[in-house]
Design a protein around this motif. Structure first.
Motif, PDB file in Angstrom:
ATOM      1  N   SER A 284       1.299  -1.163   0.168  1.00 15.59           N
ATOM      2  CA  SER A 284       0.148  -0.666   0.059  1.00 15.59           C
ATOM      3  C   SER A 284       0.647   1.344  -0.319  1.00 15.59           C
TER       4      SER A 284
ATOM      5  N   SER B 106       2.767   1.890  -3.421  1.00 13.16           N
ATOM      6  CA  SER B 106       1.616   2.097  -4.225  1.00 13.16           C
ATOM      7  C   SER B 106       1.432   3.647  -4.108  1.00 13.16           C
TER       8      SER B 106
ATOM      9  N   LEU C 174       3.981  -4.022  -9.410  1.00 15.16           N
ATOM     10  CA  LEU C 174       3.733  -3.127  -9.810  1.00 15.16           C
ATOM     11  C   LEU C 174       4.571  -2.464 -10.031  1.00 15.16           C
TER      12      LEU C 174
END
Length: 375
Positions: free
Chosen positions: A239, A242, A280
């Motif tokens: 998290s 990101s 990612l």
């Protein structure tokens, strides 16, 4: 050949070695080191590795070594240096780039020991991982006990990043920029981390930006322990990173340390976890692998313990090899002679791939076989 099949084959080989009591390979003597190594033709770890994949070791020195009854290992142990250059294609300063060692006074930097490692790496055609810029631990007393304002602390940190990263500009492949930022529940360590407590969570993005400006070609990583599998802590990093990427922060990679113990089960979802970060667009790495075992009263490892240790090492390497962006695998020291584990974990030890006499354990052969078969 699947990784599961490969692991089974190596496990059989290790078990066979245990059954025949051939638990360790021959030691490298000082004479052999001076003559270029033992007289056999088996590949080293770096020779066995697939193209583009680096196998590394931490370089012993600084930190707890200062209080141990031996001279500074890296500059003084010739056999150790020989094996470090021969077996590995990547090196990480264990303590020599941490704040308390490289920045002992506010206006003083001690680059000599880390410079020697970087020179050694160039001479031996190795890459270097820098370790570390932003951490709650091993900070000098002048910093932790100083009466600084938030503005002063920010300037001190900025100057440190630009000075240290700039000093090694073009010579560091990957930097552990932010080390151990989250607690076990996946929350920022705002209590024991000086920087987060005094400057707020936004300082993480600032340090990545400063490091990128100081060396635009270095890959910049988050690094932590206890994030080998999918759990609250690794979820927290997913998290956090990101959000940083969405804000344009130059985060290039995520790495798991891999400090394991045979007391606990193996994180079977390692590859799946690394893949989440690869998705990612990040580089991934395994950076500090060792596998400690229970040795009460200084007992010697049993064959079963050595076999389990080899299995854990092998599965860590397999997990990395299974993810396309995981191109760097580092053991946190390769000999028990200089391991940090017994100092910090009483009645545990023998965590590395060689004994204190540089004899190769089953873990060494498991790594070498896995690398060779992956090639």
């Amino acid at each position: 050949m699947s990784l599961r099949t490969l692991r089974s084959l190596v496990a059989v080989a290790v078990a066979t070695a245990v059954a025949t009591t051939a638990l360790v390979g021959p030691p490298v003597t000082a004479h052999e080191a001076r003559q270029g190594g033992p007289r056999h033709h088996a590949p080293t770890l770096r020779q066995a590795a697939p193209p583009g994949f680096v196998i590394g070791s931490a370089v012993a020195g600084g930190g707890h070594h200062v209080d141990q009854p031996y001279p500074d290992p890296f500059p003084n142990d010739r056999v150790y240096r020989h094996l470090l250059g021969k077996e590995f294609s990547s090196v990480s300063p264990e303590n020599q780039m941490k704040w308390e060692f490289i920045h002992p006074e506010r206006d003083t930097y001690r680059f000599g020991p880390a410079d020697a490692i970087v020179r050694f790496a160039r001479q031996h055609h190795q890459v270097v991982r820098g370790h570390t810029l932003l951490w709650h631990n091993q900070n000098p007393s002048w910093l932790t006990e100083g009466d600084f304002t938030a503005t002063e602390l920010r300037q001190i940190l900025r100057d440190h990043v630009f000075t240290v990263v700039g000093h090694y500009r073009g010579r560091i492949q990957q930097w552990d920029v932010a080390n151990e930022m989250l607690d076990g529940s996946g929350q920022l360590r705002t209590t024991d981390n000086l920087w987060l407590r005094e400057l707020g969570p936004g300082i993480i993005a600032d340090v990545f930006r400063w490091a990128h400006r100081a060396d635009p070609h270095a890959q910049l990583f988050f690094n932590d322990y206890g994030v080998e599998g999918v759990n609250a802590k690794s979820d927290g990093y997913l998290s956090l990173i990101s959000d940083l990427l969405a804000d344009g922060v130059p985060v290039d990679g995520f790495s798991v340390q891999g400090h394991l113990s045979t007391r606990y089960g193996f994180p079977d979802d390692l590859a799946a976890n690394l893949q989440r970060f690869a998705d990612l667009g990040l580089e991934t790495a395994v950076t500090e692998v060792d596998v400690r075992m229970d040795l009460p009263g200084g007992a010697e490892p049993t064959g079963a313990q050595l076999a389990q240790q080899a299995d854990y090492y092998q599965r860590m390497l397999e997990g990395c090899l299974a993810v396309d962006t995981c191109r760097s695998f580092t053991v946190w020291g390769f000999t028990d002679k200089y391991s940090w584990v017994p100092v910090f974990f009483p009645d545990e030890g023998a965590a590395t791939i060689m004994t204190g006499d540089f004899e190769r354990k089953p873990a060494y052969y498991a790594l070498r076989s896995t690398l060779a078969d992956a090639t």
